[in-house]
Design a protein around this motif. Structure first.
Motif, PDB file in Angstrom:
ATOM      1  N   VAL A  15      15.783 -11.739   7.747  1.00 49.50           N
ATOM      2  CA  VAL A  15      15.769 -10.324   7.641  1.00 49.50           C
ATOM      3  C   VAL A  15      16.546  -9.888   8.621  1.00 49.50           C
ATOM      4  N   GLN A  16      17.321  -8.914   8.468  1.00 50.02           N
ATOM      5  CA  GLN A  16      17.882  -7.941   9.843  1.00 50.02           C
ATOM      6  C   GLN A  16      17.024  -7.401  10.514  1.00 50.02           C
ATOM      7  N   LYS A  17      17.308  -7.113  11.830  1.00 46.13           N
ATOM      8  CA  LYS A  17      16.448  -6.357  12.896  1.00 46.13           C
ATOM      9  C   LYS A  17      16.507  -4.814  12.153  1.00 46.13           C
ATOM     10  N   GLY A  18      15.350  -4.328  11.902  1.00 44.64           N
ATOM     11  CA  GLY A  18      14.885  -3.076  11.271  1.00 44.64           C
ATOM     12  C   GLY A  18      14.690  -2.922   9.974  1.00 44.64           C
ATOM     13  N   GLY A  19      14.892  -4.111   9.252  1.00 42.16           N
ATOM     14  CA  GLY A  19      14.602  -4.218   7.872  1.00 42.16           C
ATOM     15  C   GLY A  19      13.013  -4.488   7.481  1.00 42.16           C
ATOM     16  N   ILE A  20      13.005  -4.779   5.913  1.00 40.95           N
ATOM     17  CA  ILE A  20      11.661  -4.881   5.795  1.00 40.95           C
ATOM     18  C   ILE A  20      11.495  -6.328   5.301  1.00 40.95           C
ATOM     19  N   SER A  21      10.434  -7.091   5.663  1.00 44.60           N
ATOM     20  CA  SER A  21      10.092  -8.257   5.340  1.00 44.60           C
ATOM     21  C   SER A  21       8.918  -8.251   4.528  1.00 44.60           C
TER      22      SER A  21
ATOM     23  N   LYS B  78      -5.681  -6.446  -7.307  1.00 45.45           N
ATOM     24  CA  LYS B  78      -6.645  -7.234  -7.691  1.00 45.45           C
ATOM     25  C   LYS B  78      -6.581  -7.902  -9.162  1.00 45.45           C
ATOM     26  N   SER B  79      -6.057  -6.904 -10.116  1.00 46.29           N
ATOM     27  CA  SER B  79      -5.739  -7.167 -11.270  1.00 46.29           C
ATOM     28  C   SER B  79      -4.861  -8.481 -11.741  1.00 46.29           C
ATOM     29  N   ALA B  80      -3.998  -8.204 -10.808  1.00 52.74           N
ATOM     30  CA  ALA B  80      -2.750  -9.320 -10.908  1.00 52.74           C
ATOM     31  C   ALA B  80      -2.938 -10.365  -9.939  1.00 52.74           C
ATOM     32  N   LYS B  81      -3.997 -10.369  -9.276  1.00 51.49           N
ATOM     33  CA  LYS B  81      -4.506 -11.515  -8.304  1.00 51.49           C
ATOM     34  C   LYS B  81      -3.453 -11.804  -7.405  1.00 51.49           C
ATOM     35  N   GLN B  82      -2.675 -10.939  -6.896  1.00 46.11           N
ATOM     36  CA  GLN B  82      -1.704 -10.900  -5.712  1.00 46.11           C
ATOM     37  C   GLN B  82      -1.738 -10.199  -4.621  1.00 46.11           C
ATOM     38  N   PHE B  83      -1.295 -10.588  -3.736  1.00 42.17           N
ATOM     39  CA  PHE B  83      -1.249  -9.611  -2.255  1.00 42.17           C
ATOM     40  C   PHE B  83      -0.036 -10.028  -1.717  1.00 42.17           C
ATOM     41  N   SER B  84       0.347  -8.993  -0.932  1.00 41.23           N
ATOM     42  CA  SER B  84       1.625  -9.288  -0.100  1.00 41.23           C
ATOM     43  C   SER B  84       1.404  -8.618   1.318  1.00 41.23           C
ATOM     44  N   LEU B  85       2.370  -9.044   2.284  1.00 39.22           N
ATOM     45  CA  LEU B  85       2.444  -8.669   3.388  1.00 39.22           C
ATOM     46  C   LEU B  85       3.906  -7.998   3.590  1.00 39.22           C
ATOM     47  N   HIS B  86       3.747  -6.759   4.129  1.00 35.48           N
ATOM     48  CA  HIS B  86       4.897  -5.998   4.477  1.00 35.48           C
ATOM     49  C   HIS B  86       5.102  -5.834   5.870  1.00 35.48           C
ATOM     50  N   ILE B  87       6.462  -6.204   6.463  1.00 38.14           N
ATOM     51  CA  ILE B  87       6.514  -6.124   7.877  1.00 38.14           C
ATOM     52  C   ILE B  87       7.662  -5.037   7.998  1.00 38.14           C
ATOM     53  N   MET B  88       7.638  -3.717   8.530  1.00 38.65           N
ATOM     54  CA  MET B  88       8.357  -2.588   8.563  1.00 38.65           C
ATOM     55  C   MET B  88       9.155  -2.845   9.855  1.00 38.65           C
ATOM     56  N   ASP B  89      10.332  -2.298   9.852  1.00 40.25           N
ATOM     57  CA  ASP B  89      11.035  -2.426  10.961  1.00 40.25           C
ATOM     58  C   ASP B  89      11.212  -3.629  11.850  1.00 40.25           C
ATOM     59  N   SER B  90      11.221  -4.697  10.897  1.00 45.21           N
ATOM     60  CA  SER B  90      11.136  -6.023  11.414  1.00 45.21           C
ATOM     61  C   SER B  90      11.921  -6.171  12.874  1.00 45.21           C
ATOM     62  N   GLN B  91      11.763  -7.015  13.716  1.00 45.19           N
ATOM     63  CA  GLN B  91      12.039  -7.333  15.116  1.00 45.19           C
ATOM     64  C   GLN B  91      12.127  -8.701  15.352  1.00 45.19           C
ATOM     65  N   PRO B  92      13.137  -9.144  16.256  1.00 49.20           N
ATOM     66  CA  PRO B  92      13.324 -10.620  16.378  1.00 49.20           C
ATOM     67  C   PRO B  92      11.886 -11.103  17.064  1.00 49.20           C
ATOM     68  N   GLY B  93      11.206 -10.523  17.581  1.00 50.61           N
ATOM     69  CA  GLY B  93       9.852 -10.867  18.075  1.00 50.61           C
ATOM     70  C   GLY B  93       8.800 -11.371  17.098  1.00 50.61           C
ATOM     71  N   ASP B  94       9.325 -10.857  15.682  1.00 50.47           N
ATOM     72  CA  ASP B  94       8.207 -11.256  14.581  1.00 50.47           C
ATOM     73  C   ASP B  94       8.776 -12.372  13.833  1.00 50.47           C
ATOM     74  N   SER B  95       9.636 -13.138  14.426  1.00 49.06           N
ATOM     75  CA  SER B  95      10.366 -14.309  14.086  1.00 49.06           C
ATOM     76  C   SER B  95       9.072 -15.396  14.234  1.00 49.06           C
ATOM     77  N   ALA B  96       8.711 -16.160  13.183  1.00 50.09           N
ATOM     78  CA  ALA B  96       7.321 -16.965  13.031  1.00 50.09           C
ATOM     79  C   ALA B  96       7.250 -17.368  11.663  1.00 50.09           C
ATOM     80  N   THR B  97       5.951 -18.181  11.533  1.00 47.20           N
ATOM     81  CA  THR B  97       5.497 -18.591  10.370  1.00 47.20           C
ATOM     82  C   THR B  97       4.333 -17.891  10.021  1.00 47.20           C
TER      83      THR B  97
END
Lengths: 115, 113
Positions: free
Chosen positions: B13-19, B68-87
Motif C-alpha cells: 500500500v502507498q503511504k496514506g492509503g487504506i490497508s 456475523k451473518s457472513a462469518k467474516q471480519f476485517s481490519l482496516h488501517i486508514m492513512d497507512s504509514q511506513p511504520g505500519d509495515s508488519a505482519t
C-alpha cells in the motif's frame, strides 16, 4: 522490566540433540503458552498451563515436553531434535486464560535451527 | 471448523492509503476476535479486538468491521504509514477456560513511502 522473556534468543543445534527453552513472565499472570511459528509465519498453539496445570496439549510429538515449575515460568524441552523442528518458538502469557478479552502477551521468540 | 482463513497473504500500500485485511471463519462458537501485529524479529502484540455482538470497533487509525451473518471480519488501517509495515494476524477464540486462540495465516503489509 521485560514482561515476557525467553532464553535463548537463538539456538543452533544438530539433529538428535536435546535442548530446552526457558520462559519467564513478571506480569503476575496465571496462564502461559507455547506457540510454534513456522517458516511461513503460521502461528500454532502447542501447550498451555494455568497455575502450573496443563490445560492445552495440542497434537505435538511427545519429544516436546513442557514444564511449569511455578506460574511465572514455563519451559519447553525438546528431545531428539529433527530438521522439521526448526522454527521460532514463542512463549506467551495471559491473566486468566479465559479467551474473551484476555490479552495474550508474547515474548520475543526463540529461533531454533536444527542442522 | 477450527480454521480462520486470512487474505491476502501479502499487501503493498502507498503511504496514506487504506490497508484492508480479511478473515473468515466457520465455527459460530467463536466469541472473541483479536488482531495481532508482529514486527520482524519480535513477538506478536495485540492491536485491536472485537466481540461478535459489535459490528465495528475503531481505535485510532485501526478499525475492525465484523459481519456475523457472513462469518467474516476485517481490519482496516486508514492513512497507512511506513511504520505500519508488519505482519498482521487475525485470530478467534472459543469460549473456554483455556484461552486458546486459532490464528489466521498472516498478512505481510508493506507501506511504501
Amino acid at each position: 522490566d521485560t514482561a515476557v522473556s525467553q532464553t535463548p534468543k537463538y539456538l543452533v543445534t544438530q539433529m538428535g540433540n536435546d535442548k530446552s527453552i526457558k520462559c519467564e513472565q513478571n506480569l503476575g499472570h496465571d496462564t502461559m503458552y507455547w506457540y510454534k511459528q513456522d517458516s511461513k509465519k503460521f502461528l500454532k498453539i502447542m501447550f498451555s498451563y494455568n497455575n502450573k496445570e496443563l490445560i492445552i496439549n495440542e497434537t505435538v510429538p511427545n519429544r516436546f515436553s513442557p514444564k511449569s515449575p511455578d506460574k511465572a515460568h514455563l519451559n519447553l524441552h525438546i528431545n531428539s531434535l529433527e530438521l522439521g523442528d526448526s522454527a521460532v518458538y514463542f512463549c506467551a502469557s495471559s491473566l486468566r486464560g479465559q479467551g474473551i478479552s484476555d490479552t495474550q502477551y508474547f515474548g520475543p521468540g526463540t529461533r531454533l535451527t536444527v542442522l | 471448523q477450527q480454521q480462520v482463513k486470512q487474505s491476502p497473504q501479502s499487501l503493498i500500500v502507498q503511504k496514506g492509503g487504506i490497508s484492508i485485511i480479511n478473515c473468515a471463519y466457520e465455527n459460530t462458537a467463536f466469541d472473541y476476535f483479536p488482531w495481532y501485529q508482529q514486527f520482524p524479529g519480535k513477538g506478536p502484540a495485540l492491536l485491536i479486538a472485537i466481540r461478535p455482538d459489535v459490528s465495528e470497533k475503531k481505535e485510532g487509525r485501526f478499525t475492525i468491521s465484523f459481519n456475523k451473518s457472513a462469518k467474516q471480519f476485517s481490519l482496516h488501517i486508514m492513512d497507512s504509514q511506513p511504520g505500519d509495515s508488519a505482519t498482521y494476524f487475525c485470530a478467534a477464540s472459543i469460549p473456554s477456560n483455556t484461552g486458546k486462540l486459532i490464528f489466521g495465516q498472516g498478512t505481510t503489509l508493506q507501506v511504501k513511502p
